[in-house]
Design a protein around this motif. Structure first.
Motif, PDB file in Angstrom:
ATOM      1  N   PRO A  31      -3.481   8.015   9.776  1.00 24.90           N
ATOM      2  CA  PRO A  31      -4.895   7.659   9.637  1.00 24.90           C
ATOM      3  C   PRO A  31      -5.201   6.310  10.275  1.00 24.90           C
ATOM      4  O   PRO A  31      -4.336   5.455  10.418  1.00 24.90           O
ATOM      5  CB  PRO A  31      -5.085   7.593   8.120  1.00 24.90           C
ATOM      6  N   VAL A  32      -6.446   6.167  10.663  1.00 28.94           N
ATOM      7  CA  VAL A  32      -6.971   4.879  11.118  1.00 28.94           C
ATOM      8  C   VAL A  32      -7.933   4.385  10.043  1.00 28.94           C
ATOM      9  O   VAL A  32      -8.317   5.133   9.145  1.00 28.94           O
ATOM     10  CB  VAL A  32      -7.664   5.000  12.497  1.00 28.94           C
ATOM     11  N   GLU A  33      -8.305   3.132  10.135  1.00 29.21           N
ATOM     12  CA  GLU A  33      -9.119   2.523   9.086  1.00 29.21           C
ATOM     13  C   GLU A  33     -10.384   3.325   8.778  1.00 29.21           C
ATOM     14  O   GLU A  33     -10.785   3.444   7.621  1.00 29.21           O
ATOM     15  CB  GLU A  33      -9.473   1.091   9.463  1.00 29.21           C
ATOM     16  N   SER A  34     -10.989   3.914   9.785  1.00 34.48           N
ATOM     17  CA  SER A  34     -12.214   4.686   9.547  1.00 34.48           C
ATOM     18  C   SER A  34     -11.954   5.967   8.752  1.00 34.48           C
ATOM     19  O   SER A  34     -12.902   6.597   8.277  1.00 34.48           O
ATOM     20  CB  SER A  34     -12.903   5.011  10.875  1.00 34.48           C
ATOM     21  N   ILE A  82     -10.100   9.745   2.904  1.00 33.15           N
ATOM     22  CA  ILE A  82      -8.886   9.958   2.114  1.00 33.15           C
ATOM     23  C   ILE A  82      -9.182   9.679   0.636  1.00 33.15           C
ATOM     24  O   ILE A  82      -8.791  10.451  -0.246  1.00 33.15           O
ATOM     25  CB  ILE A  82      -7.732   9.073   2.632  1.00 33.15           C
ATOM     26  N   ALA A  83      -9.898   8.592   0.370  1.00 33.98           N
ATOM     27  CA  ALA A  83     -10.271   8.255  -1.013  1.00 33.98           C
ATOM     28  C   ALA A  83     -11.127   9.364  -1.618  1.00 33.98           C
ATOM     29  O   ALA A  83     -10.926   9.753  -2.778  1.00 33.98           O
ATOM     30  CB  ALA A  83     -11.007   6.918  -1.051  1.00 33.98           C
ATOM     31  N   LEU A  87      -6.401   6.245 -11.062  1.00 33.88           N
ATOM     32  CA  LEU A  87      -7.123   7.511 -11.030  1.00 33.88           C
ATOM     33  C   LEU A  87      -8.341   7.488 -10.121  1.00 33.88           C
ATOM     34  O   LEU A  87      -8.989   8.507  -9.945  1.00 33.88           O
ATOM     35  CB  LEU A  87      -7.538   7.923 -12.444  1.00 33.88           C
ATOM     36  N   ILE A  88      -8.626   6.355  -9.524  1.00 37.70           N
ATOM     37  CA  ILE A  88      -9.737   6.239  -8.574  1.00 37.70           C
ATOM     38  C   ILE A  88      -9.210   5.542  -7.331  1.00 37.70           C
ATOM     39  O   ILE A  88      -8.577   4.501  -7.413  1.00 37.70           O
ATOM     40  CB  ILE A  88     -10.905   5.410  -9.159  1.00 37.70           C
ATOM     41  N   GLU A  89      -9.453   6.155  -6.184  1.00 40.62           N
ATOM     42  CA  GLU A  89      -9.090   5.532  -4.903  1.00 40.62           C
ATOM     43  C   GLU A  89     -10.355   5.003  -4.250  1.00 40.62           C
ATOM     44  O   GLU A  89     -11.446   5.552  -4.418  1.00 40.62           O
ATOM     45  CB  GLU A  89      -8.420   6.532  -3.962  1.00 40.62           C
ATOM     46  N   THR A  90     -10.180   3.942  -3.487  1.00 37.49           N
ATOM     47  CA  THR A  90     -11.241   3.366  -2.666  1.00 37.49           C
ATOM     48  C   THR A  90     -10.664   3.184  -1.269  1.00 37.49           C
ATOM     49  O   THR A  90      -9.448   3.306  -1.065  1.00 37.49           O
ATOM     50  CB  THR A  90     -11.662   1.985  -3.208  1.00 37.49           C
ATOM     51  N   GLY A 123     -12.023  17.943  13.712  1.00 39.62           N
ATOM     52  CA  GLY A 123     -11.605  16.569  13.474  1.00 39.62           C
ATOM     53  C   GLY A 123     -11.878  16.082  12.064  1.00 39.62           C
ATOM     54  O   GLY A 123     -11.669  14.911  11.759  1.00 39.62           O
ATOM     55  N   PHE A 124     -12.336  16.967  11.186  1.00 40.22           N
ATOM     56  CA  PHE A 124     -12.646  16.629   9.796  1.00 40.22           C
ATOM     57  C   PHE A 124     -11.358  16.626   8.980  1.00 40.22           C
ATOM     58  O   PHE A 124     -10.587  17.589   9.024  1.00 40.22           O
ATOM     59  CB  PHE A 124     -13.637  17.645   9.231  1.00 40.22           C
ATOM     60  N   ILE A 125     -11.120  15.562   8.236  1.00 40.11           N
ATOM     61  CA  ILE A 125      -9.909  15.462   7.417  1.00 40.11           C
ATOM     62  C   ILE A 125     -10.036  16.398   6.215  1.00 40.11           C
ATOM     63  O   ILE A 125     -10.964  16.283   5.419  1.00 40.11           O
ATOM     64  CB  ILE A 125      -9.658  14.022   6.945  1.00 40.11           C
ATOM     65  N   VAL A 126      -9.059  17.331   6.090  1.00 41.24           N
ATOM     66  CA  VAL A 126      -9.064  18.279   4.975  1.00 41.24           C
ATOM     67  C   VAL A 126      -7.994  17.962   3.939  1.00 41.24           C
ATOM     68  O   VAL A 126      -8.002  18.524   2.839  1.00 41.24           O
ATOM     69  CB  VAL A 126      -8.911  19.737   5.463  1.00 41.24           C
ATOM     70  N   GLY A 127      -7.055  17.069   4.274  1.00 44.03           N
ATOM     71  CA  GLY A 127      -6.015  16.710   3.319  1.00 44.03           C
ATOM     72  C   GLY A 127      -5.172  15.561   3.829  1.00 44.03           C
ATOM     73  O   GLY A 127      -5.299  15.151   4.990  1.00 44.03           O
ATOM     74  N   PHE A 128      -4.313  15.061   2.942  1.00 46.31           N
ATOM     75  CA  PHE A 128      -3.426  13.966   3.330  1.00 46.31           C
ATOM     76  C   PHE A 128      -2.166  13.987   2.487  1.00 46.31           C
ATOM     77  O   PHE A 128      -2.135  14.577   1.396  1.00 46.31           O
ATOM     78  CB  PHE A 128      -4.131  12.610   3.212  1.00 46.31           C
ATOM     79  N   ALA A 129      -1.147  13.345   2.995  1.00 44.54           N
ATOM     80  CA  ALA A 129       0.102  13.155   2.259  1.00 44.54           C
ATOM     81  C   ALA A 129       0.538  11.708   2.433  1.00 44.54           C
ATOM     82  O   ALA A 129       0.378  11.126   3.505  1.00 44.54           O
ATOM     83  CB  ALA A 129       1.184  14.090   2.782  1.00 44.54           C
ATOM     84  N   ALA A 130       1.091  11.135   1.366  1.00 38.93           N
ATOM     85  CA  ALA A 130       1.663   9.789   1.397  1.00 38.93           C
ATOM     86  C   ALA A 130       3.076   9.896   0.847  1.00 38.93           C
ATOM     87  O   ALA A 130       3.292  10.504  -0.208  1.00 38.93           O
ATOM     88  CB  ALA A 130       0.821   8.826   0.560  1.00 38.93           C
ATOM     89  N   PHE A 131       4.031   9.318   1.554  1.00 36.49           N
ATOM     90  CA  PHE A 131       5.433   9.452   1.170  1.00 36.49           C
ATOM     91  C   PHE A 131       6.218   8.286   1.737  1.00 36.49           C
ATOM     92  O   PHE A 131       5.720   7.524   2.569  1.00 36.49           O
ATOM     93  CB  PHE A 131       6.002  10.790   1.668  1.00 36.49           C
ATOM     94  N   ARG A 132       7.471   8.145   1.267  1.00 33.49           N
ATOM     95  CA  ARG A 132       8.316   7.058   1.748  1.00 33.49           C
ATOM     96  C   ARG A 132       9.772   7.472   1.662  1.00 33.49           C
ATOM     97  O   ARG A 132      10.144   8.310   0.837  1.00 33.49           O
ATOM     98  CB  ARG A 132       8.089   5.783   0.945  1.00 33.49           C
TER      99      ARG A 132
END
Length: 169
Positions: free
Chosen positions: A6-9, A14-15, A41-44, A65-74
């Motif tokens: 993702p980019v900042e925009s 994502i939130a 429980l709230i993202e910004t 180009g519309f975001i339909v989902g995301f994953a965060a992992f490490r």
């Protein structure tokens, strides 16, 4: 479908996805859990920026180009990649998007030389448990003394939070 960093925009979108997709958890959390998780429980856009600074984050975009989902992992250690977030816009669920993101996390796991993808969810989040089971994951709380599952946690599992994992080779 495109999967990219993702980019900042993208942070606000994502939130929005997180804030909608997390709502079913409100119905299963005890008052104690709601209190314990109150700050998460709230993202910004700002909290997503922090997440992006600490995790690998990927967004899944549809053909427009519309975001339909995301994953965060490490990468947690030399064996385990830990998924901290994987959410699909509730209006877009049931279309295979979650599986697409999960496959990308598994590819990342192999690229990092790790052999296990792991996460935890709530024991009553049957939709999540079924999704991971459908994608080859299993509950491994009773296997945490066995390798490679022994590499998942540094402390005992949290009550009501099954550990879900898949060996990827």
């Amino acid at each position: 479908m495109d999967i990219e960093s993702p980019v900042e925009s993208d942070y606000q979108r994502i939130a929005e996805i997180y804030n909608e997709a997390i709502k079913p958890f409100y119905t299963i959390y005890s008052e104690e859990e709601k209190e314990a998780y109150a700050g998460s429980l709230i993202e910004t856009a700002e909290s997503v920026a922090d997440m992006v600074s600490r995790r690998t984050v990927l967004v899944l975009k549809d053909a427009s180009g519309f975001i339909v989902g995301f994953a965060a992992f490490r990468k947690k250690n030399d064996t385990v990649v830990w998924i901290s977030e994987l959410y699909i816009d509730p209006k877009e669920q049931g279309k295979g998007y979650g599986g697409i993101l999960l496959e990308k996390v598994e590819e990342y796991t192999k690229q990092q030389g790790c052999t296990l993808v792991a996460l935890e969810t709530h024991r009553d989040a049957l939709w999540a448990l079924n999704f991971y089971k459908k994608n080859g994951y299993e509950t491994v709380n009773d296997k945490v003394s066995e390798f490679p599952y022994s590499e998942i946690l540094e402390k005992p599992p949290v009550p009501n939070r099954p550990l879900i994992a898949k060996v990827v080779l």
